[in-house]
Design a protein around this motif. Structure first.
Motif, PDB file in Angstrom:
ATOM      1  N   ASN A   2      27.970  67.674   5.035  1.00  0.00           N
ATOM      2  CA  ASN A   2      27.018  67.030   5.943  1.00  0.00           C
ATOM      3  C   ASN A   2      25.810  66.574   5.145  1.00  0.00           C
ATOM      4  OD1 ASN A   2      27.966  67.315   8.783  1.00  0.00           O
ATOM      5  ND2 ASN A   2      28.115  69.443   8.146  1.00  0.00           N
ATOM      6  N   VAL A   3      25.408  65.332   5.351  1.00  0.00           N
ATOM      7  CA  VAL A   3      24.214  64.810   4.688  1.00  0.00           C
ATOM      8  C   VAL A   3      23.243  64.335   5.755  1.00  0.00           C
ATOM      9  CG1 VAL A   3      25.360  64.221   2.540  1.00  0.00           C
ATOM     10  CG2 VAL A   3      25.215  62.501   4.336  1.00  0.00           C
ATOM     11  N   ILE A   4      21.979  64.640   5.542  1.00  0.00           N
ATOM     12  CA  ILE A   4      20.914  64.209   6.445  1.00  0.00           C
ATOM     13  C   ILE A   4      20.030  63.255   5.662  1.00  0.00           C
ATOM     14  CG2 ILE A   4      18.991  64.934   7.890  1.00  0.00           C
ATOM     15  CD1 ILE A   4      20.435  67.635   8.250  1.00  0.00           C
ATOM     16  N   LEU A   5      19.924  62.036   6.173  1.00  0.00           N
ATOM     17  CA  LEU A   5      19.202  60.966   5.493  1.00  0.00           C
ATOM     18  C   LEU A   5      18.010  60.530   6.320  1.00  0.00           C
ATOM     19  CD1 LEU A   5      22.311  58.717   4.670  1.00  0.00           C
ATOM     20  CD2 LEU A   5      21.311  60.512   3.234  1.00  0.00           C
ATOM     21  N   LEU A  29      30.873  56.530   4.922  1.00  0.00           N
ATOM     22  CA  LEU A  29      30.576  57.885   5.375  1.00  0.00           C
ATOM     23  C   LEU A  29      31.108  58.040   6.789  1.00  0.00           C
ATOM     24  CD1 LEU A  29      26.809  58.065   4.306  1.00  0.00           C
ATOM     25  CD2 LEU A  29      28.799  58.646   2.915  1.00  0.00           C
ATOM     26  N   SER A  30      31.408  59.256   7.199  1.00  0.00           N
ATOM     27  CA  SER A  30      31.858  59.503   8.569  1.00  0.00           C
ATOM     28  C   SER A  30      30.648  59.687   9.465  1.00  0.00           C
ATOM     29  CB  SER A  30      32.727  60.756   8.626  1.00  0.00           C
ATOM     30  OG  SER A  30      33.878  60.583   7.835  1.00  0.00           O
ATOM     31  N   GLY A  31      30.614  58.919  10.524  1.00  0.00           N
ATOM     32  CA  GLY A  31      29.495  59.050  11.446  1.00  0.00           C
ATOM     33  C   GLY A  31      28.886  57.701  11.747  1.00  0.00           C
ATOM     34  N   PRO A  32      27.679  57.691  12.240  1.00  0.00           N
ATOM     35  CA  PRO A  32      26.731  58.811  12.247  1.00  0.00           C
ATOM     36  C   PRO A  32      27.097  59.893  13.267  1.00  0.00           C
ATOM     37  CG  PRO A  32      25.753  56.922  13.330  1.00  0.00           C
ATOM     38  CD  PRO A  32      27.087  56.470  12.800  1.00  0.00           C
ATOM     39  N   GLN A  58      22.446  61.808  10.450  1.00  0.00           N
ATOM     40  CA  GLN A  58      23.367  62.738   9.800  1.00  0.00           C
ATOM     41  C   GLN A  58      24.756  62.115   9.729  1.00  0.00           C
ATOM     42  OE1 GLN A  58      23.524  66.642  11.557  1.00  0.00           O
ATOM     43  NE2 GLN A  58      25.440  67.160  10.539  1.00  0.00           N
ATOM     44  N   PHE A  59      25.379  62.244   8.564  1.00  0.00           N
ATOM     45  CA  PHE A  59      26.744  61.778   8.325  1.00  0.00           C
ATOM     46  C   PHE A  59      27.537  62.900   7.666  1.00  0.00           C
ATOM     47  CE2 PHE A  59      24.270  57.861   8.234  1.00  0.00           C
ATOM     48  CZ  PHE A  59      25.091  56.936   8.859  1.00  0.00           C
TER      49      PHE A  59
END
Length: 161
Positions: A2-5, A29-32, A58-59
């Motif tokens: 999980n990445v928070i940008l 990326l998967s998401g958001p 978040q992705f």
């Protein structure tokens, strides 16, 4: 992972740049998965004519943090961000900061995760409060909510409709 940008900008029609950035990020990326509201604030660390609009998103990704950095910088460039003229902060149509990658702690010459200044910036902490208030900062061992209470940055940050 999980990445928070943090996405933001203060040149042109910023809401359009944010939408385009999320669309481009979604291509690899998967998401958001989650996205904060939009927030407006004055420039931090420099003077500018236009305020910033910021959003936290978040992705999920299989990329390592350095690959993610290269990808986010390529999106910034694609959306019109110019190379920095110096070491000062300056206006830009889009900026993408990597705030967190799960609970990873990373310090390299090109990248520090968690973002080293996020705890000092209300324009980052307030959007994080939308969905991640109980997320614990892996370095400070404090939640986003606790970091916001202790933040000495008093610049106004307004939630947009």
């Amino acid at each position: 992972m999980n990445v928070i940008l943090l996405l933001g900008g203060n040149q042109g029609i910023v809401k359009n740049y944010l939408s385009k950035a999320i669309k481009l990020l979604s291509e690899r990326l998967s998401g958001p998965i989650k996205a904060s509201n939009l927030y407006e604030s004055e420039p931090w660390g420099f003077e500018a004519q236009q305020n910033f609009i910021n959003q936290v998103v978040q992705f999920k990704t299989e990329m390592n943090p350095h690959e993610l950095l290269v990808y986010t910088q390529s999106i910034e460039k694609q959306l019109g961000r110019k190379e920095k003229a110096g070491i000062q902060y300056e206006s830009r149509p889009i900026d993408i900061d990597i705030l967190f990658c799960d609970e990873l702690i990373l310090q390299s010459q090109r990248l520090t995760i968690p973002h080293p200044l996020l705890h000092e910036r209300r324009f980052t902490l307030l959007p994080l409060m939308d969905h991640w208030s109980q997320f614990t900062h892996p370095v400070f061992k404090r939640t986003i909510e606790q970091l916001l209470k202790d933040c000495i940055d008093l610049n106004p940050v307004l939630k947009l409709d």
